[in-house]
Write a protein that holds these residues in place. Structure first.
Motif, short mmCIF file in Angstrom:
data_model
loop_
_atom_site.label_atom_id
_atom_site.label_comp_id
_atom_site.label_asym_id
_atom_site.label_seq_id
_atom_site.Cartn_x
_atom_site.Cartn_y
_atom_site.Cartn_z
N GLY A 23 55.31 -79.95 -43.78
CA GLY A 23 53.67 -80.26 -43.70
C GLY A 23 53.27 -81.50 -43.68
O GLY A 23 54.14 -82.62 -43.84
N ALA A 24 51.87 -81.67 -43.79
CA ALA A 24 51.25 -82.99 -43.69
C ALA A 24 51.30 -83.49 -45.40
O ALA A 24 51.59 -82.71 -46.31
CB ALA A 24 49.80 -82.70 -43.28
N PRO A 25 50.85 -84.60 -45.66
CA PRO A 25 50.78 -84.93 -47.14
C PRO A 25 50.07 -84.06 -48.14
O PRO A 25 50.33 -83.91 -49.00
CB PRO A 25 49.93 -86.48 -47.09
N VAL A 26 48.84 -83.64 -47.46
CA VAL A 26 48.20 -82.77 -48.62
C VAL A 26 48.87 -81.44 -48.60
O VAL A 26 48.94 -80.89 -49.98
CB VAL A 26 46.72 -82.28 -47.86
N ASP A 27 49.73 -81.05 -47.69
CA ASP A 27 50.77 -79.86 -47.98
C ASP A 27 51.82 -80.07 -49.01
O ASP A 27 52.04 -79.27 -50.17
CB ASP A 27 51.22 -79.42 -46.76
#
Length: 112
Positions: A23-27
């Motif tokens: 995923g993305a950094p937030v994930d």
């Protein structure tokens, strides 16, 4: 049921190259991949991607993700789909540009 993931262009490119993603950094920070339903995705874009251009909207069939997909309360207590494993490129049904027009993300008309 289709669920949706918004990626920035480099995140989408990385998924295409590697064949899977955490995923993305937030994930990565939260320990799961955030998804939204068709009813939730516009608010997700407005809240987390305001003013960002070059986004890509991915559609995934929730039923194919198995037990690793959990529906958990988030904004206002609404249940959001969260994937507790890597997302595989083969699970992405389609990816479409999510253009920014006059400051608003324009979603495909066929979201379900």
């Amino acid at each position: 049921m289709l669920i949706y993931k918004i990626f920035r262009a480099p995140e989408w490119a990385a998924l295409q190259e590697a064949g899977e993603t955490a995923g993305a950094p937030v994930d990565l920070a939260d320990g799961f991949i955030h998804f939204s339903t068709a009813e939730q995705v516009a608010e997700t874009a407005a809240k987390h991607f305001a003013g960002e251009d070059g986004l890509v909207l991915l559609a995934v069939d929730a039923e194919t993700l198995g037990e690793a997909l959990r529906w958990e309360p988030s904004r206002g207590g609404a249940l959001f789909p969260h994937l507790y494993r890597r997302l595989r490129l083969a699970e992405v049904l389609w990816a479409k540009p999510l253009p920014l027009v006059d400051g608003i993300h324009r979603f495909p008309e066929d979201l379900q």
